[in-house]
Design an enzyme around this catalytic site. Structure first.
Site, PDB file in Angstrom:
ATOM      1  CG  HIS A  99       0.173   2.138   5.746  1.00 31.57           C
ATOM      2  ND1 HIS A  99      -0.315   1.724   6.965  1.00 31.57           N
ATOM      3  CD2 HIS A  99      -0.155   1.158   4.863  1.00 31.57           C
ATOM      4  CE1 HIS A  99      -0.894   0.550   6.831  1.00 31.57           C
ATOM      5  NE2 HIS A  99      -0.833   0.181   5.551  1.00 31.57           N
ATOM      6  CG  HIS A 101      -0.304   0.515   0.201  1.00 28.83           C
ATOM      7  ND1 HIS A 101       0.501  -0.575   0.426  1.00 28.83           N
ATOM      8  CD2 HIS A 101      -1.195   0.529   1.222  1.00 28.83           C
ATOM      9  CE1 HIS A 101       0.108  -1.196   1.538  1.00 28.83           C
ATOM     10  NE2 HIS A 101      -0.922  -0.550   2.033  1.00 28.83           N
TER      11      HIS A 101
END
Ligand code: 5GP
Length: 134
Positions: A99, A101
């Protein structure tokens, strides 16, 4: 499918506040109430982090990172976007599904852009010798 929390969001087992979705990626608000607009961009394919990610998946994710960042700036009134990514526990990764951010930013918002580091332990040349690839 792995049973990490992001795979469970992709499968619909867990809810999310969806920002964007395409064939390869999903974008949603981070659950933390730590900063306005904290957003996560993930691949739908399960990979742990950039260290085990194939080139095609990484390309899809980075393309979506750019798409959402441009949307936040061009359409949503933000001035810029920080992009951050942690790989492995020692680097701060807590969810083991790749992931990125995104934190949308405004001028004078007072937020730090990078961690406040405390200085080096090794000389620049020692670090260069141990890190260089060429
Ligand atoms: P990391 O520490 O691995 O870089 O980031 C993991 C992020 O996932 C954290 O910012 C955390 O708040 C977020 N997170 C963990 N569980 C959930 C969840 O169930 N839903 C959402 N939207 N975010 C989550």
């Amino acid at each position: 499918m792995s049973d990490d929390v992001f795979c469970r969001i992709i499968s619909g087992e867990l809810p999310c506040r969806k920002i964007y979705e395409d064939e390869h990626t999903l974008v949603f608000l981070d659950a933390a109430d730590d900063v306005d607009g904290h957003t996560l961009v993930i691949p739908k394919k399960h990979v742990k982090n950039i260290l085990d990610c194939d080139k095609e998946t990484l390309a899809h994710v980075i393309e979506t990172v750019q798409k959402v960042a441009k949307h936040y700036v061009d359409d949503c009134g933000w001035g810029g976007v920080d992009v951050m990514n942690a790989n492995e526990p020692c680097a701060g990764q807590t969810v083991f599904h790749l992931h990125f951010h995104l934190v949308p930013r405004k001028a004078d918002d007072g937020l730090p852009s990078f961690p406040k580091y405390t200085g080096t332990k090794l000389s620049k040349d020692e670090l260069w010798q141990s890190l260089k690839m060429v």
